[in-house]
Design an enzyme around this catalytic site. Structure first.
Site, PDB file in Angstrom:
ATOM      1  N   ARG A   1     -40.281 -29.539 -30.881  1.00 55.99           N
ATOM      2  CA  ARG A   1     -40.385 -29.108 -32.796  1.00 55.99           C
ATOM      3  C   ARG A   1     -41.211 -30.147 -33.081  1.00 55.99           C
ATOM      4  NH1 ARG A   1     -36.985 -25.929 -31.525  1.00 55.99           N
ATOM      5  NH2 ARG A   1     -35.357 -26.344 -31.891  1.00 55.99           N
TER       6      ARG A   1
ATOM      7  N   GLU B   1     -43.877 -24.266 -39.927  1.00 54.98           N
ATOM      8  CA  GLU B   1     -43.618 -22.718 -39.495  1.00 54.98           C
ATOM      9  C   GLU B   1     -43.839 -21.471 -40.112  1.00 54.98           C
ATOM     10  OE1 GLU B   1     -41.456 -22.867 -35.885  1.00 54.98           O
ATOM     11  OE2 GLU B   1     -42.383 -24.562 -34.604  1.00 54.98           O
TER      12      GLU B   1
ATOM     13  N   HIS C   1     -43.452 -20.399 -31.534  1.00 62.10           N
ATOM     14  CA  HIS C   1     -42.617 -20.866 -31.452  1.00 62.10           C
ATOM     15  C   HIS C   1     -41.767 -19.991 -30.490  1.00 62.10           C
ATOM     16  CE1 HIS C   1     -38.581 -23.823 -33.226  1.00 62.10           C
ATOM     17  NE2 HIS C   1     -38.910 -23.148 -31.299  1.00 62.10           N
TER      18      HIS C   1
END
Lengths: 328, 328
Positions: free
Chosen positions: B245, B274, B292
């Site tokens: 993360r 994000e 991602h």
């Protein structure tokens, strides 16, 4: 002046084209006290005339991948007894003529072979997982605008067909086994000491593979080995990775298959007419294009320096060469 | 009308934000005959009001990574007894509150974990070997104009420091062992059953690694775990790969280190905010930016479909859940 006089007495090693290592690190990169370089590429003379002028003094040739060493060239420098190549695949050197003339040839040996295997795996992951194209998407600021990037394809578990299970092909197989990939291969002969599936027929290998990785040497027999029929056997869900030589693939046919979706994608480090790359590929997001740099690492260039200078020093000291290529 | 009536009698599964799978494949992707979806993101009502309206009928929540499931939300839908997550790292879900309320939580289980390990290796090779940046160089037609691309760095033999040796970290280690890499790791506890070098101190791991690969879960303890001190210990020749993360790294500090050459490069699949990525990274050629998408493969989305629908079907049929997360 003393240094210059000394230099003039040193045996001469001919270089036909500027080696990448010189472009990157300067002319001192392969230098030694045991020989001096004679740089054909710095002369204004036509090559034929240049070689004729130095015919008697040249004892060895240093050849990078881009410089072809033909029978014609070897005929003009009859004192040459050694060709030291800075690379692995020697398709640019007329090995049969070297053999006929009793010229020893050395190559990069093991230097760079790990890098090539690493590159092959990197290109395979990149093309299947769309890493380079997604990198462009993020850099253009499209992620917040367009949302999630289209799905890619899994690497783990894929059926990998290796064309040419030599040192590099075996290194690729070893790496991809740990991705739970199923490894098959095609080569001149079945290797009874490896656990991988052997296909004597290349189309059969392609039909049973999700990815073909091309690792064989370029020879008269392997020129356009990966042709329309092989690509068609590989099919719409298959990808090609090439880290050998561009001309092992029928490049025009490959480009057509990529443009028309007849195969899924390609990761290419080599091309038929380097440094020219078919421009049709520039706009495709199912290809990863690499400028023949599979061995281009800082670490391997240092190793290469030692090996190349070591081979030349050994020759001029009448010691055994370090990485002789068997000529048959 | 019969179908509509039937639907109205089905138990309701709340979805807070459009899941990536719906955006890609449509709303039928996770559908079943055993439940129906209640889509908060399609309602014009403010979330609080929407949830209050449906408070009694919602029995489960389907949560993709982007949708936070807070204690406040859970309080508004007290009939919820199950949260089905479509992803692996559950930092977006208040697990302590789920535990307190006796809510079961399932995640993506093993689905996608091979993909994440593949991505980590792909990003590592890409950043060290400059694959994406060289691809841009070729596509811009610069190879014939500028000559060879600058040397990259070797992957094989590198010292790899894995931060968080869980399922994914172990998968990465297994893969990189076959690149002759030397594997070390840091995690909460030393794992006596693995052959890798354990460092209890993260800075010490960084100082003894050429690349740090971040694979730990994001928790209060791991927030900004990779800080200035760790990056400084990693040093000018080190690279960072992050597939966990964004907030496990102090992103501002990472960006500064990348811009000022205090580390060599980074391969990043995740970011702190994000889909916003620090724009300073867009012009750097020592980073690879991925949206991602480490689990975004066609194959894993199919597996995910089975698992998610399987968990919900199991719940509404009083059968055992397929991928329960232990809440402690």
């Amino acid at each position: 002046m003393a240094a210059l006089d000394n230099n003039n007495n040193l045996p001469q090693v001919l270089i036909l084209k500027l080696p990448p290592a010189f472009a990157l690190f300067g002319d001192q990169f392969f230098s030694s006290e045991k020989f001096q370089f004679l740089k054909a590429y710095e002369s204004d003379l036509p090559l034929h005339q240049f070689l004729t002028t130095h015919a008697q003094s040249v004892q060895a040739i240093l050849s990078s991948g881009a410089a072809v060493v033909t029978a014609d060239i070897l005929r003009l420098v009859p004192s040459v007894r050694l060709v030291v190549a800075t690379h692995i695949g020697l398709d640019n050197i007329d090995l049969a003529e070297c053999c006929r003339r009793g010229i020893a040839v050395t190559n990069a040996g093991n230097v760079g072979s790990e890098d090539v295997a690493d590159t092959a795996v990197g290109l395979l992951i990149d093309v299947l997982r769309k890493i380079s194209s997604a990198d462009g998407f993020v850099r253009q600021g499209l992620w917040p605008l367009k949302g999630d990037y289209p799905l890619a394809f899994k690497v783990s578990g894929k059926r990998i067909g290796i064309v040419g299970l030599g040192k590099i092909g075996s290194g690729i197989a070893k790496r991809l086994e740990q991705f739970s990939c199923i490894i098959s291969y095609n080569s001149r002969n079945k290797n009874p000491s490896v656990p991988y599936i052997f296909y004597s027929d290349l189309c059969e290998l392609a039909a049973n593979s999700d990815a073909l990785i091309i690792c064989c040497a370029l020879t008269a027999q392997t020129h356009h080995l990966i042709n329309k029929q092989v690509l068609s056997s590989l099919g719409k869900e298959g990808v090609v990775v090439n880290i050998s030589r561009g001309s092992v693939i029928d490049e025009q046919e490959l480009v057509r298959c990529l443009m028309e979706g007849e195969i899924r994608g390609a990761g290419l480090d080599v091309f038929a007419n380097e440094p020219d790359v078919p421009e049709e590929l520039f706009g495709l997001d199912n290809v990863v294009l690499s400028p023949h740099s599979a061995t281009f690492t800082v670490e391997s260039f240092k190793d290469l320096q030692q090996l190349v200078v070591g081979n030349l020093d050994a020759y001029f000291s009448n010691k055994p060469l370090l990485s002789v290529v068997a000529l048959d």
